[in-house]
Design an enzyme around this catalytic site. Structure first.
Site, PDB file in Angstrom:
ATOM      1  CD  GLU A 148     -27.523   1.086  58.679  1.00 39.28           C
ATOM      2  OE1 GLU A 148     -27.770   1.046  59.892  1.00 39.28           O
ATOM      3  OE2 GLU A 148     -28.364   0.891  57.807  1.00 39.28           O
ATOM      4  CG  ASP A 195     -34.123  -0.311  60.408  1.00 44.84           C
ATOM      5  OD1 ASP A 195     -33.353   0.172  59.558  1.00 44.84           O
ATOM      6  OD2 ASP A 195     -34.811   0.385  61.187  1.00 44.84           O
ATOM      7  CG  ASP A 230     -34.756   6.535  58.321  1.00 42.84           C
ATOM      8  OD1 ASP A 230     -35.463   5.579  57.925  1.00 42.84           O
ATOM      9  OD2 ASP A 230     -34.189   6.548  59.427  1.00 42.84           O
TER      10      ASP A 230
HETATM   11  C1  GLC Z   1     -35.093   3.435  61.248  1.00 44.60           C
HETATM   12  C2  GLC Z   1     -35.655   2.865  59.946  1.00 44.60           C
HETATM   13  C3  GLC Z   1     -37.120   3.199  59.829  1.00 44.60           C
HETATM   14  C4  GLC Z   1     -37.839   2.635  61.067  1.00 44.60           C
HETATM   15  C5  GLC Z   1     -37.238   3.215  62.327  1.00 44.60           C
HETATM   16  C6  GLC Z   1     -37.831   2.606  63.603  1.00 44.60           C
HETATM   17  O1  GLC Z   1     -35.098   4.826  61.217  1.00 44.60           O
HETATM   18  O2  GLC Z   1     -34.942   3.330  58.820  1.00 44.60           O
HETATM   19  O3  GLC Z   1     -37.660   2.669  58.660  1.00 44.60           O
HETATM   20  O4  GLC Z   1     -39.190   2.944  60.991  1.00 44.60           O
HETATM   21  O5  GLC Z   1     -35.840   2.980  62.356  1.00 44.60           O
HETATM   22  O6  GLC Z   1     -37.651   1.248  63.622  1.00 44.60           O
END
Ligand code: GLC
Length: 731
Positions: A369, A366, A454
Site C-alpha cells: 500500500e 503484499d 485480510d
Molecule cells: C498480510 C497479508 C497476508 C499474509 C501476511 C503475512 O497480512 O495480507 O495474506 O499472509 O501479511 O505475510
C-alpha cells in the site's frame, strides 16, 4: 522519522470544530488559478470528455500510469456535461467536483469497498491503506480506484479521476441528490467522463482506456493453497503429498514470508528452506507450481545485498533530509524502493532472477500500500486538503522532480506489480507471468491478479465477498478472489465448505489463512467434510474450459467474469438490486448460502428457464424460488439456451489436454463458444488459438471453427441436460 500522521497526535478538539463546520452541500467560490481544458473523443461508441487541470505552481500534468489509450482528442470550449457536472479548486490542496445524483441512480465500482454492490449513500475515501479491521466502519482499503459508474437500466455514465492523489467520494449521504468528489492534490490531473451507454459498454470503454488483463497461465486458474506460513520444506512436501494422495486437485503451493532469511526479500532461510531450487524442482515432478511472497520493505542491514545496492544506487524513497526513509514492517526497520522511478522498477524487476533461478512460477506482492506497522489510517481525520509535505512519510522522484508520498501513494502497489510483471516477462519471455497483488490502482489488470486482503473466517465476510468482487470487476479487474475459508480466526468445516461453494466461481481460487488458528486445507477436517470439499474443487477443474473462455471474452471486451445480474438483465429492476447472487459469465447464475446453519435460500431467476447445475431440475424465471441447498451443493443454475464446456475431473492442469471436454447442452436450441490455446505462451496473441461457435438445434450438435491456428489433441463429446450418455464429437 517522526510520523506525524499518527492519529494520536491529531488535535481532537480542532478536528471536532472542523466536523461541525463541514456542510457538504455548500459550494465554495471558485478560486482556481491555473489552466484547464476540455477535450472530447470517442472510445468505441462511447463519448468521452476529458478535463485537464494544471494548477499554478504544478509544473506539468504528471505521467499517467493508468491511461494507455490515446484516441483522437478535440478541444471543446463549452462541453455539454452530464448531471450538471461542475468543479472548482476550493483551497490550494483540494479540488471539488459536483454532480446531480437523482435518487433512482445506482452507483457502482470504485475499486475495493467494504460495501454492497450499490455504493451510494456512503462516503468513500480512496487512499491505499492496510487496515485489517474489515467491518462496517471500514473506509479506505487496499485498492482505491477512482472510477465511479452511475446510472440505471441501459444508461450509465462513468467518472474516472486520473490522479494518484487521495480522493473522497460523497455519494449523496445528505439525501440532497448531489454527489461530490474531493480530490486532495496540489498537482495537475485529468478527469474522464464516459457515457452514456449500457453497463457492459461503459466497462468496455473504461478498459480500453486503462487496459485489460492478458490471459493468465492456465495453472494459475487451478486450486492454490497458502498459509502464513508453511514454516519449512518438510511441511511443504507433506502438503503436496496430502493433496495427491487424497486426490484433492491442486496446482499451486504458496510460500508466505517465512521462506526468507528473516524476511529479507530475494533470500531464503538456510535453516528452513536449505535448497529452495531442489524442493521446487521435486514438487514440479508432481506437477505443483510454487509461488513466493515478495514484500516491498527491504531490511535495513549493511550486510544485505539488496539493501546495499538499493541505498548506493539511489533506489529508495527519501525523507525530507534526503536520507533513506525507514519504516517498520516484517523485517523491522526497512527501506522502500521508489517504484515511481523507471530505473528502480528495472532494478527490482531484474532481481527476480533469484526466484526464477529457483524455479518459482509466480510472485505474490503484499504489504504494498505500502503498509507501515501501526498505521491503519493514512490521512488525518477530517482532513480538508492535501496534508503539508512534512506530514507525508517520505518523498518520491517523479518526472517533474520530488513529490511527497501521498500525492502518489495510490500508485505504489501498482508500480511494484508492474515491475514484477516486467521482470518475469523479460526473464521468461515465452511464458505468461503470474503476479498477485494486494494494493492496486486503475489498470492493475495489465500486470496482476488481486485478492481482497485480510478477511476473517466470518460468514459476513463470505457474503460480502460477492458485492466486493463485483465492484472490483466493474473497476476493470477480472482476475480477483478472496481468501477462501477466511484469513483471520478459526474456520470451522461448515464455513469452509460454504466458502468453497462460492470460491469455485472466484476467478482467483486460493485457500489462505493466518498463522494463528487451525489449518483450513480441504483435508484438515473429518473425511466426510474432505469428501465434500474434494467434489467442489473437482467442479472448479471441470469448469476450467468455461472459465478460460470467460478470460478470453475479457481480453476482447473488458467484461469481468463475475457480473452483477444487472449486467445481463438491466431492465429487471428486482434483479438489479441483488448482490447475494451473481452471474458467472452470461450463462451461469450463482446463488450460494452464505449463512451458518441454513439449508434453504431464496433464489431469484430472471426471465427464462434455468437448470440446477447438479440435478438439472428446471425453474421458470421471472420470480424467486425457495431452494434447498444442503452443505456441499454447487449453488449454480444454467441458463436455457447455453452450451457449457466442462472438462473431466483432473488432479492439476498438467492433465488438462488429456481430458475429454464435454459440451453440456441446455435446452432444445442452444449456442455457445469454445476457446482453446496452449495455456502458457504468448502464441494466442499471434493467432495461436482455436475458437468454435457451438450450436445445437433439431437434436444436432455442431461446432464451427471461427478461428483456428492451434493444434490440439483434445477429445470432445456433447451431452444434453435432459440426460443420456455423452456422444463423442470431432471439432
Ligand atoms: C498480510 C497479508 C497476508 C499474509 C501476511 C503475512 O497480512 O495480507 O495474506 O499472509 O501479511 O505475510
Amino acid at each position: 522519522m517522526d510520523q506525524t500522521l499518527d492519529e494520536s497526535k491529531v488535535d481532537l478538539k480542532e478536528a471536532k470544530v472542523k466536523r461541525r463546520m463541514w456542510k457538504p452541500h455548500e459550494r465554495l467560490a471558485n478560486a482556481f488559478k491555473g489552466t484547464s481544458q476540455w477535450d472530447q473523443a470517442k472510445l468505441g461508441n462511447i463519448d468521452v470528455l476529458r478535463l485537464s487541470v494544471l494548477p499554478v505552481g504544478a509544473p506539468v500534468i504528471p505521467d499517467s500510469f493508468s491511461v494507455i489509450s490515446n484516441p483522437e482528442w478535440k478541444e471543446v470550449s463549452k462541453p455539454s456535461l452530464p448531471f450538471g457536472f461542475a468543479w472548482q479548486q476550493s483551497v490550494p490542496g483540494r479540488f471539488d467536483f459536483y454532480f446531480e445524483l437523482q435518487k433512482e441512480l445506482r452507483c457502482l465500482a470504485l475499486g475495493e469497498r467494504f460495501s454492497g454492490l450499490n455504493v451510494r449513500g456512503e462516503k468513500h475515501t480512496l487512499i491505499s491503506t492496510d487496515n485489517p479491521h474489515h467491518d462496517e466502519s471500514m473506509d479506505s482499503m487496499y485498492k482505491p480506484i477512482p472510477f465511479l459508474v452511475v446510472g440505471r437500466q441501459d444508461k450509465f455514465f462513468g467518472i474516472f479521476i486520473d490522479s494518484s492523489a487521495p480522493a473522497r467520494f460523497d455519494l449523496d449521504t445528505e439525501l440532497t441528490e448531489e454527489g461530490r468528489i474531493e480530490l486532495f492534490t496540489r498537482r495537475g490531473f485529468r478527469v474522464f467522463i464516459l457515457g452514456g451507454g449500457t453497463l457492459p459498454q461503459l466497462v468496455e470503454a473504461f478498459t480500453t482506456l486503462v487496459g485489460r488483463a492478458k490471459l493468465p497461465p492456465l495453472w494459475s486458474l487451478g486450486h492454490q493453497q497458502c498459509r502464513w506460513s508453511y514454516p519449512d520444506e518438510e511441511t511443504v512436501r507433506e502438503l503436496a503429498h496430502e493433496f495427491r494422495q487424497r486426490k484433492i486437485p491442486c496446482d499451486t503451493l504458496v510460500l508466505d514470508i517465512d521462506y526468507m532469511d528473516e524476511y529479507r526479500v530475494f533470500t531464503t532461510s538456510k535453516k528452513n528452506f536449505p535448497d529452495l531450487g531442489r524442493m521446487v524442482s521435486e514438487l514440479k515432478k508432481d506437477n505443483f507450481k510454487v509461488v513466493t511472497i515478495v514484500d516491498p520493505g527491504v531490511k535495513e542491514d549493511d550486510q544485505y545485498k539488496t539493501f546495499i545496492e538499493g541505498r548506493d544506487k539511489n533506489h529508495f524513497c527519501k525523507n525530507k533530509e534526503g536520507e533513506v526513509f525507514i519504516g517498520k514492517v516484517w523485517p523491522g526497520d526497512s527501506a522502500f524502493p521508489d517504484f515511481l522511478k523507471s530505473q528502480t522498477r528495472k532494478w527490482w524487476a531484474d532481481a527476480h532472477k533469484f526466484y526464477t533461478d529457483n524455479g518459482i512460477a509466480g510472485i505474490w506482492n503484499d504489504m504494498n500500500e505500502p503498509a507501515f506497522f501501526g498505521i491503519t489510517k493514512v490521512l488525518p481525520p477530517d482532513f480538508s486538503e492535501m496534508p503539508a509535505e512534512e506530514e507525508q512519510f517520505c518523498l518520491h522522484e517523479a518526472q517533474d522532480g520530488e513529490v511527497p508520498h501521498l500525492e502518489v501513494r495510490n500508485l505504489y502497489g501498482f508500480l511494484m506489480s508492474r515491475s514484477t510483471h516486467e521482470g518475469l516477462t523479460s526473464i521468461r519471455p515465452n511464458e505468461r507471468p503470474f503476479v498477485l497483488t494486494r494494493s492496486a490502482a486503475a489498470g492493475i489488470q495489465r500486470y496482476a491478479a488481486v485478492w481482497l486482503g485480510d478477511n476473517k473466517s466470518w460468514y459476513e465476510h463470505l457474503g460480502k465477498s460477492i458485492p466486493m468482487l463485483l465492484n472490483v470487476g466493474l473497476s476493470g479487474i477480472p482476475f480477483a478472489g478472496v481468501d477462501i475459508g477466511g484469513f483471520w480466526d478459526d474456520a470451522l468445516p461448515e464455513l469452509v465448505i460454504r466458502w468453497y461453494e462460492v470460491g469455485i466461481f472466484y476467478p482467483f481460487f486460493r485457500n489462505h489463512c493466518s498463522l494463528s488458528g487451525r489449518g483450513q486445507e480441504a483435508y484438515a477436517y473429518a473425511p466426510s467434510v474432505e469428501g465434500i470439499a474434494r467434489k467442489l474443487i473437482e467442479t472448479r477443474y471441470r469448469l476450467l474450459p468455461y472459465i478460460r473462455g470467460l478470460f478470453w471474452e475479457h481480453t476482447k471486451t473488458g467484461a469481468p467474469l463475475m457480473r452483477p445480474l444487472m449486467w445481463h438483465y438491466p431492465t429487471d429492476e428486482f434483479a438489479c438490486d441483488i448482490d447475494d447472487q451473481f452471474m458467472f459469465g452470461s450463462d451461469i447464475l450463482v446463488a450460494p448460502i452464505v449463512e451458518r446453519a441454513h439449508e434453504f435460500r431464496t433464489v431469484y431467476f430472471p426471465k427464462g428457464t434455468w437448470y440446477h447445475f447438479e440435478t438439472n431440475e428446471k425453474y421458470e424465471g421471472g420470480r424467486p424460488y425457495v431452494i434447498k441447498m444442503p452443505l456441499g451443493t454447487i449453488p449454480a443454475f444454467v441458463r436455457e439456451g447455453a452450451i457449457i464446456p466442462l472438462a473431466d475431473v483432473m488432479q492439476h492442469t498438467g492433465e488438462y489436454s488429456d481430458k475429454t471436454i464435454t459440451f453440456k447442452v441446455y435446452g432444445d436450441k442452444a449456442a455457445g463458444v469454445y476457446f482453446e490455446e496452449d495455456g502458457i505462451s504468448w502464441e494466442y496473441e499471434k493467432g495461436g488459438y482455436n475458437e468454435y461457435a457451438l450450436t445445437y438445434a433439431g437434436g444436432k450438435f455442431a461446432a464451427k471453427k471461427v478461428h483456428g491456428d492451434f493444434t490440439s489433441n483434445q477429445k470432445f463429446a456433447y451431452v444434453t441436460a435432459g440426460g443420456g450418455k455423452p456422444t463423442p464429437v470431432e471439432l
